[in-house]
Design a protein around this motif. Structure first.
Motif, PDB file in Angstrom:
ATOM      1  N   TRP A  32     -13.892   6.485   5.549  1.00 14.91           N
ATOM      2  CA  TRP A  32     -13.242   6.453   4.242  1.00 14.91           C
ATOM      3  C   TRP A  32     -12.816   5.038   3.851  1.00 14.91           C
ATOM      4  O   TRP A  32     -12.687   4.743   2.660  1.00 14.91           O
ATOM      5  N   CYS A  33     -12.627   4.150   4.821  1.00 19.07           N
ATOM      6  CA  CYS A  33     -12.390   2.742   4.455  1.00 19.07           C
ATOM      7  C   CYS A  33     -13.661   2.123   3.873  1.00 19.07           C
ATOM      8  O   CYS A  33     -13.594   1.340   2.907  1.00 19.07           O
ATOM      9  N   ALA A  34     -14.806   2.485   4.443  1.00 20.47           N
ATOM     10  CA  ALA A  34     -16.068   1.978   3.901  1.00 20.47           C
ATOM     11  C   ALA A  34     -16.316   2.530   2.497  1.00 20.47           C
ATOM     12  O   ALA A  34     -16.770   1.800   1.603  1.00 20.47           O
ATOM     13  N   MET A  35     -15.996   3.812   2.290  1.00 19.74           N
ATOM     14  CA  MET A  35     -16.151   4.392   0.956  1.00 19.74           C
ATOM     15  C   MET A  35     -15.188   3.741  -0.028  1.00 19.74           C
ATOM     16  O   MET A  35     -15.537   3.513  -1.196  1.00 19.74           O
ATOM     17  N   THR A  36     -13.975   3.430   0.421  1.00 20.88           N
ATOM     18  CA  THR A  36     -13.014   2.752  -0.456  1.00 20.88           C
ATOM     19  C   THR A  36     -13.513   1.371  -0.839  1.00 20.88           C
ATOM     20  O   THR A  36     -13.456   0.973  -2.015  1.00 20.88           O
ATOM     21  N   LEU A  37     -14.000   0.625   0.132  1.00 28.00           N
ATOM     22  CA  LEU A  37     -14.528  -0.707  -0.153  1.00 28.00           C
ATOM     23  C   LEU A  37     -15.756  -0.631  -1.053  1.00 28.00           C
ATOM     24  O   LEU A  37     -15.918  -1.450  -1.975  1.00 28.00           O
ATOM     25  N   LEU A  38     -16.609   0.376  -0.815  1.00 28.92           N
ATOM     26  CA  LEU A  38     -17.792   0.542  -1.657  1.00 28.92           C
ATOM     27  C   LEU A  38     -17.390   0.855  -3.094  1.00 28.92           C
ATOM     28  O   LEU A  38     -17.979   0.328  -4.053  1.00 28.92           O
ATOM     29  N   GLY A  39     -16.384   1.734  -3.273  1.00 32.78           N
ATOM     30  CA  GLY A  39     -15.913   2.035  -4.618  1.00 32.78           C
ATOM     31  C   GLY A  39     -15.316   0.815  -5.298  1.00 32.78           C
ATOM     32  O   GLY A  39     -15.528   0.593  -6.496  1.00 32.78           O
ATOM     33  N   LEU A  40     -14.576   0.008  -4.530  1.00 35.56           N
ATOM     34  CA  LEU A  40     -13.997  -1.220  -5.081  1.00 35.56           C
ATOM     35  C   LEU A  40     -15.084  -2.169  -5.566  1.00 35.56           C
ATOM     36  O   LEU A  40     -15.032  -2.684  -6.696  1.00 35.56           O
ATOM     37  N   ALA A 246     -12.785  -6.156 -14.731  1.00 39.62           N
ATOM     38  CA  ALA A 246     -13.219  -6.048 -13.334  1.00 39.62           C
ATOM     39  C   ALA A 246     -12.095  -5.510 -12.462  1.00 39.62           C
ATOM     40  O   ALA A 246     -12.328  -4.662 -11.583  1.00 39.62           O
ATOM     41  N   ALA A 247     -10.861  -5.974 -12.696  1.00 39.23           N
ATOM     42  CA  ALA A 247      -9.729  -5.486 -11.906  1.00 39.23           C
ATOM     43  C   ALA A 247      -9.474  -4.007 -12.171  1.00 39.23           C
ATOM     44  O   ALA A 247      -9.229  -3.226 -11.240  1.00 39.23           O
ATOM     45  N   THR A 248      -9.548  -3.608 -13.429  1.00 39.49           N
ATOM     46  CA  THR A 248      -9.322  -2.193 -13.766  1.00 39.49           C
ATOM     47  C   THR A 248     -10.386  -1.300 -13.153  1.00 39.49           C
ATOM     48  O   THR A 248     -10.090  -0.282 -12.532  1.00 39.49           O
ATOM     49  N   ASN A 249     -11.656  -1.691 -13.349  1.00 42.65           N
ATOM     50  CA  ASN A 249     -12.743  -0.882 -12.783  1.00 42.65           C
ATOM     51  C   ASN A 249     -12.702  -0.875 -11.260  1.00 42.65           C
ATOM     52  O   ASN A 249     -13.019   0.143 -10.625  1.00 42.65           O
ATOM     53  N   ALA A 250     -12.324  -2.010 -10.668  1.00 41.50           N
ATOM     54  CA  ALA A 250     -12.239  -2.055  -9.207  1.00 41.50           C
ATOM     55  C   ALA A 250     -11.145  -1.126  -8.701  1.00 41.50           C
ATOM     56  O   ALA A 250     -11.313  -0.444  -7.681  1.00 41.50           O
ATOM     57  N   ALA A 251     -10.004  -1.095  -9.402  1.00 45.61           N
ATOM     58  CA  ALA A 251      -8.928  -0.191  -8.993  1.00 45.61           C
ATOM     59  C   ALA A 251      -9.353   1.261  -9.120  1.00 45.61           C
ATOM     60  O   ALA A 251      -9.082   2.090  -8.241  1.00 45.61           O
ATOM     61  N   ILE A 252     -10.037   1.589 -10.211  1.00 50.17           N
ATOM     62  CA  ILE A 252     -10.526   2.964 -10.383  1.00 50.17           C
ATOM     63  C   ILE A 252     -11.535   3.304  -9.297  1.00 50.17           C
ATOM     64  O   ILE A 252     -11.503   4.391  -8.700  1.00 50.17           O
ATOM     65  N   GLY A 253     -12.466   2.379  -9.036  1.00 56.49           N
ATOM     66  CA  GLY A 253     -13.451   2.626  -7.980  1.00 56.49           C
ATOM     67  C   GLY A 253     -12.811   2.757  -6.618  1.00 56.49           C
ATOM     68  O   GLY A 253     -13.255   3.570  -5.794  1.00 56.49           O
ATOM     69  N   LEU A 254     -11.761   1.973  -6.370  1.00 61.37           N
ATOM     70  CA  LEU A 254     -11.064   2.063  -5.081  1.00 61.37           C
ATOM     71  C   LEU A 254     -10.443   3.440  -4.888  1.00 61.37           C
ATOM     72  O   LEU A 254     -10.589   4.062  -3.826  1.00 61.37           O
ATOM     73  N   VAL A 255      -9.784   3.937  -5.926  1.00 61.83           N
ATOM     74  CA  VAL A 255      -9.145   5.260  -5.815  1.00 61.83           C
ATOM     75  C   VAL A 255     -10.196   6.354  -5.647  1.00 61.83           C
ATOM     76  O   VAL A 255     -10.075   7.238  -4.785  1.00 61.83           O
ATOM     77  N   LEU A 256     -11.255   6.284  -6.464  1.00 57.33           N
ATOM     78  CA  LEU A 256     -12.306   7.301  -6.353  1.00 57.33           C
ATOM     79  C   LEU A 256     -13.000   7.237  -4.996  1.00 57.33           C
ATOM     80  O   LEU A 256     -13.308   8.280  -4.393  1.00 57.33           O
ATOM     81  N   GLY A 257     -13.258   6.030  -4.515  1.00 57.11           N
ATOM     82  CA  GLY A 257     -13.886   5.897  -3.197  1.00 57.11           C
ATOM     83  C   GLY A 257     -13.008   6.427  -2.082  1.00 57.11           C
ATOM     84  O   GLY A 257     -13.496   7.072  -1.147  1.00 57.11           O
TER      85      GLY A 257
END
Length: 500
Positions: A32-40, A246-257
């Motif tokens: 799940w850390c890899a998925m979080t980083l991938l989403g970020l 980029a910061a907003t999308n990265a935060a959203i991707g981090l949460v989803l990941g």
């Protein structure tokens, strides 16, 4: 009694062990850390590789004749829906002299009711200039359509009132014709008829004046609506900040990941059913956990504790080998490197007192291709096993991973210590290992748990099987402490005593 106790505990076990689920999900933090980083990274990449289209925004103040302080927003929602019509889109395209279809243009803009009277229009285009031009044309088209509709409504309302006034005038003319030059006379009956006509004429005059006033008010209210409907915020291009996006999308991707990674880890844990807690591993193998070792050396301040645990395990297993008349084996599951290191340490400790030969039954090159060091015991495998003298002490090292030749395990040792990596084997495979060893009449005297969970507080010691357990080997001979029962039986709690 052991079978009945096992069946009762299995029946009482919950369908989903939350403690084991949490521990296993935490152990799969790499997933799940890899998925979080991938989403970020994916969120940031989307902002960079797929920037938003150029867009413009404008605000229109919309006045309604029916405006009320307690309006719940029905009128502005109606205006939003009217904005999304082909009529408005077609008028805007005509002003822009664009050949685009109204249906396609409607996909490029949207309206939002900010308050009961403020409408925001967002428009996209191929460039900022085109987006601004589209927004202006669309706002002008909406204002013109709204004013036209208000004028048509006022004219229709005034026309209805004037038509009713004209009918009242025609009726008044007929009443005046009936009255003519008559005046009240002395005849009571004639006087009553003339008075009713005069009353009717007065009523008609009043109603005609009322209709005139209402028609005038209907026409008077229209200029206020027309003047109140206007563009209050000129069309302007919307500036997009790449770092902010980029910061907003990265935060959203981090949460989803993170959510997706945790969900995958939880589902994988339930489906795989790989025991992690020492309680579950001991129960599935039918043997107690006698030691725990980390898979890696760990941090600097943990290495001393790890080294102490390894030395303690080496002393314990070496003492067991010296005091046993039967050969002892070490069988691994998911940790061949750790098992080979333990075997060499134990063999070195035993070799200080008597000759010992390590029989390599591991499928990998952990022992066969290692570089021998001074003082290391002899390691043989394959055909070299037949040349080992019966007077030499044997110490077998093998594996119980899938594909194991179960009938060959008895040549490694008639009693064994299992070295199991936590979370490696499924519950079904642990049952298979226990059953196969029981069929080969190879008792498991203990389990060495590799890579245990540091927060595991469960008990990995079983009360039954003390006659084969490593902790009960010194209690096999009866010690009559005033009774006919051995001393280990005296220490069993009453409830377990009755179960036995």
């Amino acid at each position: 009694m052991t079978t009945s106790k096992t069946s009762e505990s299995s029946a009482a076990a919950p369908l989903l062990d939350l403690q084991a689920l949490v521990v296993t999900v935490r152990r799969r933090r790499r997933l799940w850390c890899a998925m979080t980083l991938l989403g970020l990274l994916a969120g940031a990449a989307v902002a960079v590789l797929m920037p938003p289209q150029p867009s413009a925004v404008t605000k229109v103040l919309v006045a309604h004749k029916e405006d009320q302080p307690n309006d719940t927003g029905t009128l502005i929602r109606t205006d939003v829906e009217l904005l999304q019509t082909t009529r408005i889109a077609d008028q805007a395209l005509q002003a822009l002299k664009s050949p685009e279809k109204p249906e396609d243009f409607m996909r490029d803009y949207r309206g939002t009711g900010l308050t009961n009277n403020v409408l925001q229009i967002d428009v996209t285009g191929d460039s900022d200039a085109e987006a601004v031009a589209r927004a202006k044309a669309l706002a002008d088209a909406f204002v013109a359509d709204h004013v036209r509709r208000m004028q048509e409504t006022a004219e229709a309302e005034a026309k209805v009132l004037l038509d009713q006034r004209d009918r009242m005038r025609e009726e008044l003319a007929e009443v005046n014709k009936e009255i003519g030059d008559q005046s009240p006379s002395s005849d009571p009956k004639a006087s009553a008829g003339i008075e009713s006509l005069f009353s009717r004429r007065a009523e008609l005059d009043s109603r005609i004046a009322d209709f005139d006033q209402r028609a005038a008010e209907a026409r008077t209210g229209t200029p206020k609506v027309i003047a109140g409907t206007q563009i209050v915020d000129a069309p302007r291009a919307v500036r997009h900040s790449l770092p902010k996006a980029a910061a907003t999308n990265a935060a959203i991707g981090l949460v989803l990941g993170l959510v997706l990674g945790l969900a995958l880890a939880a589902v994988g844990t339930v489906v795989a059913d790989r025991p992690v807690l020492r309680r579950d591993i001991a129960a599935n193998l039918g043997a107690s956990v006698i030691a725990e070792l980390p898979r890696r050396s760990g941090r600097l301040w943990q290495r001393r504790r790890t080294r102490t645990a390894r030395e303690r395990l080496t002393v314990s297993l070496a003492r067991t080998m010296r005091g046993s008349t039967e050969p002892v084996s070490l069988l691994e599951l998911g940790c061949a490197r750790s098992a080979s290191a333990i075997a060499l340490n134990v063999a070195r400790a035993v070799a200080a007192d008597e000759p010992v030969v390590v029989i390599d039954g591991l499928p990998g090159p952990q022992l066969a291709k290692r570089r021998p060091k001074p003082g290391d015991p002899t390691v043989v495998s394959g055909e070299g096993v037949a040349a080992v003298s019966p007077q030499q002490r044997r110490f077998g090292v093998g594996s119980v991973a899938p594909g194991t030749a179960w009938t060959d395990l008895q040549y490694l040792g008639t009693q064994t210590v299992l070295v199991v990596r936590a979370g490696h084997g499924s519950a079904a495979w642990l049952h298979t290992v226990a059953r196969q060893l029981a069929d080969q009449r190879i008792p498991v005297i203990g389990v060495v748990l590799i890579d245990p969970d540091p927060r595991d507080r469960t008990d990995g010691t079983l009360w039954d099987g003390l006659h084969t357990a490593l902790r009960g080997r010194s209690e096999r001979l009866p010690r009559h402490n005033g009774t006919e029962r051995p001393s280990w039986a005296m220490r069993v709690p009453d409830n377990d005593q009755e179960a036995r």
